[in-house]
Scaffold this motif. Structure first.
Motif, mmCIF file in Angstrom:
data_model
loop_
_atom_site.group_PDB
_atom_site.id
_atom_site.type_symbol
_atom_site.label_atom_id
_atom_site.label_comp_id
_atom_site.label_asym_id
_atom_site.label_seq_id
_atom_site.Cartn_x
_atom_site.Cartn_y
_atom_site.Cartn_z
ATOM 1 N N LYS A 438 0.803 -1.226 0.000
ATOM 2 C CA LYS A 438 0.000 0.000 0.000
ATOM 3 C C LYS A 438 0.835 1.274 0.000
ATOM 4 O O LYS A 438 0.292 2.363 -0.088
ATOM 5 C CB LYS A 438 -0.942 0.012 1.210
ATOM 6 N N GLY A 439 2.131 1.148 0.140
ATOM 7 C CA GLY A 439 2.979 2.337 0.212
ATOM 8 C C GLY A 439 3.594 2.462 1.580
ATOM 9 O O GLY A 439 3.105 1.907 2.554
ATOM 10 N N ASN A 440 4.654 3.217 1.656
ATOM 11 C CA ASN A 440 5.480 3.207 2.860
ATOM 12 C C ASN A 440 4.754 3.485 4.166
ATOM 13 O O ASN A 440 4.539 2.596 4.978
ATOM 14 C CB ASN A 440 6.623 4.200 2.694
ATOM 15 N N SER A 441 4.382 4.730 4.420
ATOM 16 C CA SER A 441 3.810 5.085 5.711
ATOM 17 C C SER A 441 2.483 4.386 5.961
ATOM 18 O O SER A 441 2.237 3.862 7.053
ATOM 19 C CB SER A 441 3.630 6.600 5.812
ATOM 20 N N ALA A 442 1.617 4.364 4.963
ATOM 21 C CA ALA A 442 0.320 3.707 5.118
ATOM 22 C C ALA A 442 0.489 2.227 5.398
ATOM 23 O O ALA A 442 -0.201 1.657 6.244
ATOM 24 C CB ALA A 442 -0.517 3.915 3.856
ATOM 25 N N TRP A 443 1.430 1.616 4.728
ATOM 26 C CA TRP A 443 1.677 0.189 4.912
ATOM 27 C C TRP A 443 2.172 -0.098 6.324
ATOM 28 O O TRP A 443 1.685 -0.999 6.991
ATOM 29 C CB TRP A 443 2.710 -0.269 3.887
ATOM 30 N N VAL A 444 3.127 0.692 6.777
ATOM 31 C CA VAL A 444 3.698 0.469 8.104
ATOM 32 C C VAL A 444 2.649 0.659 9.195
ATOM 33 O O VAL A 444 2.555 -0.123 10.139
ATOM 34 C CB VAL A 444 4.902 1.406 8.340
ATOM 35 N N LYS A 445 1.843 1.701 9.060
ATOM 36 C CA LYS A 445 0.852 1.999 10.090
ATOM 37 C C LYS A 445 -0.290 0.981 10.110
ATOM 38 O O LYS A 445 -0.928 0.785 11.157
ATOM 39 C CB LYS A 445 0.286 3.405 9.867
ATOM 40 N N ALA A 446 -0.555 0.327 8.987
ATOM 41 C CA ALA A 446 -1.708 -0.571 8.905
ATOM 42 C C ALA A 446 -1.361 -2.050 9.025
ATOM 43 O O ALA A 446 -2.217 -2.865 9.351
ATOM 44 C CB ALA A 446 -2.454 -0.334 7.590
ATOM 45 N N ALA A 447 -0.128 -2.412 8.736
ATOM 46 C CA ALA A 447 0.236 -3.822 8.629
ATOM 47 C C ALA A 447 0.056 -4.573 9.948
ATOM 48 O O ALA A 447 0.392 -4.072 11.021
ATOM 49 C CB ALA A 447 1.677 -3.941 8.165
ATOM 50 N N LYS A 448 -0.472 -5.779 9.835
ATOM 51 C CA LYS A 448 -0.633 -6.689 10.972
ATOM 52 C C LYS A 448 0.058 -8.010 10.664
ATOM 53 O O LYS A 448 0.062 -8.473 9.525
ATOM 54 C CB LYS A 448 -2.119 -6.949 11.252
ATOM 55 N N LEU A 449 0.639 -8.598 11.691
ATOM 56 C CA LEU A 449 1.246 -9.918 11.542
ATOM 57 C C LEU A 449 0.164 -10.976 11.584
ATOM 58 O O LEU A 449 -0.660 -10.986 12.498
ATOM 59 C CB LEU A 449 2.268 -10.149 12.655
ATOM 60 N N ASP A 450 0.153 -11.866 10.579
ATOM 61 C CA ASP A 450 -0.922 -12.863 10.581
ATOM 62 C C ASP A 450 -0.452 -14.297 10.343
ATOM 63 O O ASP A 450 -1.250 -15.218 10.299
ATOM 64 C CB ASP A 450 -1.987 -12.487 9.549
ATOM 65 N N ARG A 451 0.858 -14.502 10.207
ATOM 66 C CA ARG A 451 1.397 -15.860 10.048
ATOM 67 C C ARG A 451 2.799 -15.893 10.624
ATOM 68 O O ARG A 451 3.552 -14.921 10.501
ATOM 69 C CB ARG A 451 1.410 -16.253 8.569
ATOM 70 N N PHE A 452 3.160 -17.012 11.263
ATOM 71 C CA PHE A 452 4.434 -17.085 11.964
ATOM 72 C C PHE A 452 5.060 -18.473 11.782
ATOM 73 O O PHE A 452 4.349 -19.469 11.637
ATOM 74 C CB PHE A 452 4.248 -16.848 13.469
ATOM 75 N N GLU A 453 6.393 -18.492 11.850
ATOM 76 C CA GLU A 453 7.119 -19.758 11.872
ATOM 77 C C GLU A 453 8.274 -19.643 12.863
ATOM 78 O O GLU A 453 8.991 -18.631 12.876
ATOM 79 C CB GLU A 453 7.652 -20.131 10.487
ATOM 80 N N LEU A 454 8.447 -20.669 13.675
ATOM 81 C CA LEU A 454 9.488 -20.704 14.695
ATOM 82 C C LEU A 454 10.611 -21.639 14.256
ATOM 83 O O LEU A 454 10.360 -22.757 13.803
ATOM 84 C CB LEU A 454 8.894 -21.203 16.019
#
Length: 499
Positions: A438-454
């Motif tokens: 979505k673009g730099n600032s908008a992307w950073v402010k909106a992004a959520k973590l939704d998948r993980f690997e350990l």
């Protein structure tokens, strides 16, 4: 008050004060010079002292024998600008607004950020920057002089104009031509000149030197590339690991490797000249020298990319290796940010040692401050820690986990977005696809973590075997930590559209 005792007490007090004054002066005079040499796109496995069987790097190998070699050293980011911002501020780069390289949305190193140069200058150090800045424009944005460097010389971005004519350098705000020299030679020459001509040679100094090499364009003098033209080199290269990233399959590029290998040796020679100059000045024993890289090595990969960035033949000369680690530049897997790290400080760091302790790019500011006796800022989040204990092989407490983000602007590669270390364990996370791109600032402010690997690096350097189901409790704990850390970083991250 017992007057009979007062004279003797006063005498002891005055004597003690005089002693402490002399001690204070002595300590001030003994404060170390601090030299940070930052290579560009140099991989963890590119030096002989890190096990490379091809590339000759005698000067850096000598530094490792005279100091400590770090096997778990990391850049603060996975590309140029974020890593440089981290080193100078001690802060995770997204906190300072570096979501990719400097430039998009006007991003730059803001004046309100407190740099290592500013801290040391305010405490009596001479300060000098030479090389690749890549933290904003030299005109209209804070330049190195605005961030605490008394003397500065270099380029705002990459030296794409050619190896012997790196374009218009800027010297303390004034453009100057510097032709007939390769980049690393020009900046080392300037650094040595500055050291030799400082008005007050008794003052300690901070020198931050940022080479362009081995970043593209990779075109060393012929005398360096010629060293690597033989069949033995061809055989050895076939055994080199490239972070599980395929080399191009549609064209032959193996004849290009001599240029990369030669460039690293050329860089090593330039570093050697700098160290010789330090020795000739009699400053060797009173200098803390740090050599490292800004991220993992560049690769001419075959992954589909929206702007055909990776089809540019200029990258066909990139033969850097992350050693045994997965990923390369831009990856949050280990190969993207695990880099060489060599530190020499005679009398303070034992020579010929090896440290397996984690040291991150955010740690260099608090480490240098501790060495110089300078206070670290307390009015903002400093993610790094004093790494001096780690340099001696001692365990360190890290209140804020070390973490790395994948830069905005390369989302079409579908790679992981963030990684976070906890001991030998590393959690890798992906941001949700709805906010991706979505673009730099908008992307950073909106992004959520939704998948993980350990993963556990002590048993799986390849990072190919997730432990989510095998270690469910640890997985959930680290997932919560990463989500909280990302949320905290988001709250700090500036919105460039409103700046």
């Amino acid at each position: 008050m017992n007057s009979s005792f007062f004279p003797s007490q006063l005498f002891r007090f005055l004597l003690g004060s005089i002693f402490l004054s002399f001690l204070s002066v002595g300590q001030a005079e003994e404060r170390p010079n601090i030299i940070v040499f930052l290579a560009d796109d140099l991989g963890y496995g590119d030096l002989a002292c890190y096990g490379n069987s091809i590339i000759e790097t005698p000067h850096l190998d000598a530094l490792a024998k005279e100091g400590v070699l770090l096997t778990d050293c990391h850049s603060g980011g996975t590309v140029c600008s974020p890593s440089r911002a981290s080193l100078l501020t001690g802060r995770t780069p997204y906190r300072t607004g570096f979501y990719t390289i400097a430039g998009p949305e006007g991003s730059h190193l803001r004046k309100q950020e407190i740099t290592l140069a500013k801290l040391l200058k305010d405490d009596g150090y001479d300060t000098c920057f030479v090389g690749k800045w890549h933290l904003g424009k030299f005109s209209g944005q804070p330049d190195p002089g605005a961030h605490g460097f008394d003397h500065w010389f270099g380029t705002a971005v990459n030296a794409f104009d050619g190896p012997q004519d790196p374009g218009k350098f800027v010297l303390n705000g004034t453009p100057v031509e510097k032709t007939g020299k390769w980049y690393c030679d020009a900046i080392v020459e300037e650094a040595i000149s500055w050291m030799n001509n400082r008005p007050d040679q008794k003052k300690p100094f901070f020198l931050f030197i940022c080479s362009h090499e081995p970043h593209t364009p990779v075109h060393p003098p012929e005398k360096y590339s010629k060293r690597y033209e033989n069949k033995l080199i061809d055989l050895k290269e076939s055994e080199v690991s490239y972070g599980q990233v395929h080399r191009p399959l549609d064209r032959a590029i193996d004849s290009n490797k001599k240029y990369y290998y030669g460039t690293v040796t050329q860089l090593d020679d330039a570093f050697g000249r700098l160290m010789t100059a330090v020795e000739k000045q009699g400053q060797e024993d009173n200098s803390l020298v740090i050599f490292t890289s800004d991220n993992g090595p560049e690769t001419p990969v075959t992954v589909e990319e929206s702007e055909n960035l990776w089809e540019d033949p200029i990258r066909d000369r990139c033969f850097g290796t992350p050693g045994p680690w997965r990923g390369m530049k831009r990856y949050v897997f280990e190969g993207g940010h695990r880099v060489p790290g060599i530190v020499r400080w005679p009398g303070k760091v034992k020579a010929g040692t090896l440290s397996t302790q984690l040291v991150n790019g955010t740690d260099w500011l608090p480490t240098a401050c501790a060495a110089a006796g300078v206070e670290v800022p307390t009015d903002r989040t400093i993610d790094g820690i004093d790494a001096l204990p780690a340099l001696r092989g001692e365990d360190s407490q890290r209140p804020i986990p070390a973490c790395w983000m994948f830069p905005v602007g390369y989302d079409s590669r579908k790679l992981a977005s963030m990684s976070m270390r906890d001991g030998s364990s590393v959690l890798v996370g992906w941001f949700d696809s709805e906010t991706t791109g979505k673009g730099n600032s908008a992307w950073v402010k909106a992004a959520k973590l939704d998948r993980f690997e350990l993963f556990d690096l002590s048993i799986d350097r390849t990072q190919n075997n997730p432990l989510n189901e095998i270690r469910p409790q640890q997985f959930e704990t680290l997932k919560g930590k990463m989500e909280a850390l990302w949320s905290d970083i988001q709250s700090d991250a500036p919105d460039w559209t409103k700046s």
